[in-house]
Motif scaffolding. Structure first.
Motif, mmCIF file in Angstrom:
data_model
loop_
_atom_site.group_PDB
_atom_site.id
_atom_site.type_symbol
_atom_site.label_atom_id
_atom_site.label_comp_id
_atom_site.label_asym_id
_atom_site.label_seq_id
_atom_site.Cartn_x
_atom_site.Cartn_y
_atom_site.Cartn_z
ATOM 1 N N LEU A 145 0.852 -1.187 0.000
ATOM 2 C CA LEU A 145 0.000 0.000 0.000
ATOM 3 C C LEU A 145 0.889 1.238 0.000
ATOM 4 C CD1 LEU A 145 -2.460 -0.960 2.917
ATOM 5 C CD2 LEU A 145 -2.321 -1.941 0.636
ATOM 6 N N TYR A 167 -3.314 -1.557 9.905
ATOM 7 C CA TYR A 167 -2.896 -2.568 8.920
ATOM 8 C C TYR A 167 -1.743 -3.424 9.446
ATOM 9 C CZ TYR A 167 -5.254 0.671 5.671
ATOM 10 O OH TYR A 167 -6.150 1.486 5.031
ATOM 11 N N GLU A 170 -0.062 -5.747 6.808
ATOM 12 C CA GLU A 170 0.249 -5.243 5.471
ATOM 13 C C GLU A 170 1.665 -4.687 5.400
ATOM 14 O OE1 GLU A 170 -2.050 -5.204 2.999
ATOM 15 O OE2 GLU A 170 -4.013 -5.253 3.990
ATOM 16 N N ILE B 34 -7.191 -7.302 10.249
ATOM 17 C CA ILE B 34 -7.057 -5.963 9.693
ATOM 18 C C ILE B 34 -8.063 -5.063 10.378
ATOM 19 C CG2 ILE B 34 -8.614 -6.648 7.781
ATOM 20 C CD1 ILE B 34 -7.214 -4.540 6.058
ATOM 21 N N ASN B 95 -11.740 -4.105 0.356
ATOM 22 C CA ASN B 95 -10.915 -3.420 -0.637
ATOM 23 C C ASN B 95 -10.929 -1.900 -0.466
ATOM 24 O OD1 ASN B 95 -9.447 -5.136 -2.661
ATOM 25 N ND2 ASN B 95 -11.422 -6.175 -2.584
ATOM 26 N N ARG B 98 -8.756 -1.263 2.798
ATOM 27 C CA ARG B 98 -7.293 -1.360 2.614
ATOM 28 C C ARG B 98 -6.744 -0.079 1.996
ATOM 29 N NH1 ARG B 98 -5.136 -6.050 -0.677
ATOM 30 N NH2 ARG B 98 -3.171 -5.771 0.422
ATOM 31 N N ARG B 99 -7.513 0.545 1.120
ATOM 32 C CA ARG B 99 -7.046 1.771 0.475
ATOM 33 C C ARG B 99 -7.295 3.018 1.313
ATOM 34 N NH1 ARG B 99 -8.136 -2.013 -3.087
ATOM 35 N NH2 ARG B 99 -6.827 -2.180 -4.952
#
Ligand code: SF4
Lengths: 268, 445
Positions: A145, A167, A170, B34, B95, B98-99
């Motif tokens: 990311l 996160y 990630e 997450i 999705n 996550r962004r």
């Protein structure tokens, strides 16, 4: 209180360096007119005294702050150092002088001009870093990311905990283009490092797909009968829009570059 | 139908729901998962209407078996219909999350087949998010009126916040406009959720790992302006809901005409946005400033003054309590001064520990002197050169926008282009549009 001396200090831009300026100010019983970075000190007509960063001196000042004025004051000063306030160094020096005089109560002296100035600057920093918790937009490049921001204040240290908790599994990177720094994370470590040059590849199909979906959502969620661009602008000033995918501006065809010297290589 | 069309339709169908805050709970991601949640709430964007976007706010489906007259999704309305599968919805959420587009999910739904079936679909979407993706971000789920309490219980264990919309502020209006719903079908789940939250609190003390039931509490929403209830009735209802069901928030939504019906305001009616705004201001006074509904409005004065905010209005009618001395007044009294908010009141208390406050210092503390000056003194002194008459106070309390509104309204009634400010008739003497303005002012000064 010593008089303001017709003299400038010049320091290396680090927090330790600034603490050494405080040390010098007390040792010499003088208060500089301003505290400058080397590049700004050139061509100044007044005498400029270069303050060398000395870890031992900095450590003594650092230790004295929580001891004399309490731990919250130290945190406040650290935050003040991250702000974009003009002459913040001088204000911090003056603030610490008040701190040595009044102890922890310095934080309550809200009507003092120096305290007030720093409070507003720290508030601005807090507000901006809070906004970025929402306004950062990640693009996903081979499962990493990546986001770019252009904050006024140096907010990365304040964003660290938030995004690391958000996160944990990630790999991510937030590049602060204003300050040439980046917050890098991989499970379970993070660092803030200089990043002077970064080239991002074009978004792939999957990335484009979700950007488009996001724009569909963004447009559909507005109630047209309440259209109010003024209100939107005051809550989300235009300077933030540049990297926000809902406005389509982050969707440039050519790869974006960050020019400068040196290269922060990223290891993921 | 592709996912783009579905997203468009199901966002469009959900957008009149206002409960979009993501606040009220602090959480970190579970191991291997997450998502976190911040109690203060995080806005991720602002839509073109200026409203904050923090959650993916969609309906699971806008197919609905019910026929609520004020609703775009009512059975009898000819509108494109769509439905997400639980997995589509979960994938979209992750999705976006996550962004960093969103802080979580706000999931509501039309009644597909039966309330129970709908509720099961919602549970499945949330289960995928929580169990498969190990998502710890914020989820707000709407309880479907009429669903079995066992299903509500499952949904509540997966969500952070639940809400049941009151929809309309009175039983009569509900009967008239939402024939498939009843006061009971709304209040029963609300009461059930409240009980579970309370039980859960004691469970958590007893067993450390008891799963949390809607940890961020419940909220509700009601539509303003579709039916004849007054501000006074609405505010009393809100206050009652805070007390009885311990709701975290009551949201108000100005009615936007979406259907033509003899029972509803005409389609060209403008949504009462200013009225909605006043109700939010008053709600804020209930929740953070220690006011009660009865202090702000009463039987004789059932609507808010459109020109000044409820707190100023209250203060103007209680001049006998002012001025307060900022160096001595208690926190709760300071909160009642127009121009002093929660933050500035706290800062006053802090700053006066280090010395006597003067007028010039107050501004630095965040006090809006332009308003507050009429209601405070510093060490017994009033600000220099201030001549206080009701009209000067009022004039300065009115924002420029309100002034414009007032002048606009007035020139409409009189046919005059512009008026000299407040000279005659005064705004405080209830001339002009009696029904709109006169009765808003609680008493002549
Ligand atoms: S139950 Fe009523 S309010 Fe809810 S979607 Fe169906 S028609 Fe609309």
């Amino acid at each position: 209180m010593p008089n303001r001396t017709a003299l400038m200090y010049c320091y290396d831009g680090s927090f330790e360096g600034l603490l050494c300026c405080v040390f010098e100010s007390y040792e010499q019983k003088e208060i500089p007119l301003d505290i400058l970075l080397p590049e700004m000190a050139q061509g100044i007509l007044l005498p400029v005294k270069e303050i060398i960063t000395d870890t031992a001196k900095a450590g003594r000042v650092l230790g004295s702050i929580p001891q004399k004025m309490g731990a919250p004051t130290l945190e406040f000063v650290r935050h003040a150092f991250l702000t974009c306030l003009a002459h913040k160094e001088l204000y911090i020096l003056l603030f610490l002088r008040l701190g040595y005089r009044y102890g922890p109560a310095v934080l309550s002296r809200l009507t003092d001009p120096v305290v007030d100035k720093l409070f507003k600057a720290v508030k601005h920093l807090a507000k901006e870093s809070h906004l970025f918790k929402g306004f950062v937009r990640f693009s996903i490049f081979s499962n990493v990311l990546v986001a770019e921001i252009e904050p006024k204040n140096y907010v990365l240290p304040l964003l660290r905990q938030h995004f690391c908790e958000r996160y944990p599994e990630e790999h991510f990177l937030i590049v602060d283009k204003t300050h040439g720094m980046g917050l890098v994370y991989r499970p379970y470590e993070s660092a803030v490092i200089p990043i002077r040059k970064l080239e991002l590849p074009e978004p792939d199909e999957n990335e484009e797909y979700f950007r488009r979906l996001w724009r569909v959502f963004y447009d559909a969620v507005e109630i047209q009968g309440r259209h109010n661009p003024k209100c939107r602008m005051s809550l989300m000033p235009k300077r933030y829009w540049k990297y926000m995918t809902e406005f389509g501006s982050a969707q440039q065809k050519s790869p974006r570059r960050l020019e400068g010297s040196g290269g922060g290589k990223l290891h993921f | 139908m592709d996912i783009f069309d579905k997203l468009k339709i199901l966002t469009d169908a959900a957008k009149y729901d206002v409960a979009c805050t993501s606040s009220g709970v602090n959480k970190k991601a579970a191991t291997g998962g997450i998502g976190s949640a911040a109690a203060c709430g995080i806005c991720h964007s602002f839509a073109g209407d200026g409203r904050c976007i923090s959650l993916l706010k969609v309906l699971l489906t806008n197919v609905c078996a019910y026929d609520c007259k004020y609703c775009v999704n009512r059975r009898s309305n000819d509108t494109p219909r769509a439905a997400f599968t639980p997995r589509e919805l979960a994938d979209l959420t992750i999705n976006f999350y996550r962004r960093n587009y969103i802080e979580g999910l706000f999931l509501s739904s039309g009644v597909l087949k039966t309330p129970d079936y709908t509720c099961e679909q919602m549970i499945e979407a949330l289960r995928i998010l929580r169990e498969e993706y190990r998502f710890s971000g914020y989820i707000h789920a709407k309880a479907i009126p009429g669903a079995d309490s066992a299903l509500i219980a499952r949904l509540g264990l997966l969500a952070d916040r639940m809400s049941v919309n009151i929809e309309l502020p009175s039983h009569n209006s509900l009967q008239l406009l939402a024939p498939d719903k009843s006061k009971h079908s709304i209040l029963a789940p609300m009461g059930y959720i409240q009980n579970r939250i309370q039980e859960n609190c004691t469970d958590i003390i007893r067993y450390h790992h008891a799963p949390k039931f809607v940890p961020a509490g419940q909220s509700t929403q009601m539509i303003i302006g579709a039916t004849p209830e007054t501000d006074f009735q609405i505010l009393n209802l809100a206050e009652g809901l805070y007390r009885k069901y311990r709701l975290k928030r009551v949201f108000f939504s100005a009615y936007m005409p979406v259907a033509e019906d003899s029972l509803l305001p005409a389609p060209e009616t403008k949504p009462p946005l200013l009225r909605e705004h006043r109700l939010y201001q008053a709600d804020w006074l209930l929740r953070f400033y220690g006011f009660t509904a009865n202090e702000l409005l009463d039987q004789q004065h059932q609507s808010f003054n459109p020109y000044i905010d409820p707190k100023c209005n209250w203060a103007l009618n209680h001049m006998e309590l002012f001025p307060l001395d900022v160096n001595r007044a208690s926190y709760s009294d300071l909160l009642r001064v127009p121009g002093i908010g929660v933050i500035s009141a706290k800062r006053i208390i802090t700053a006066r520990r280090t010395g006597r406050l003067q007028f010039d210092g107050l501004k630095k503390l965040g006090v809006v002197l332009k308003r507050a000056q009429y209601f405070i003194t510093c060490g017994g002194k009033a600000p220099g050169g201030l001549k206080v008459t009701p009209d000067t106070v009022l004039q300065s309390l009115l924002s420029e926008k309100a002034l414009g509104l007032y002048q606009h309204d007035f020139s409409h009634q009189t046919g005059m282009e512009q008026l000299s400010l407040f000279s005659p008739p005064s705004l405080l003497s209830s001339g002009g549009k009696q029904e709109d303005r006169g009765k808003c002012l609680t008493a002549p000064l």
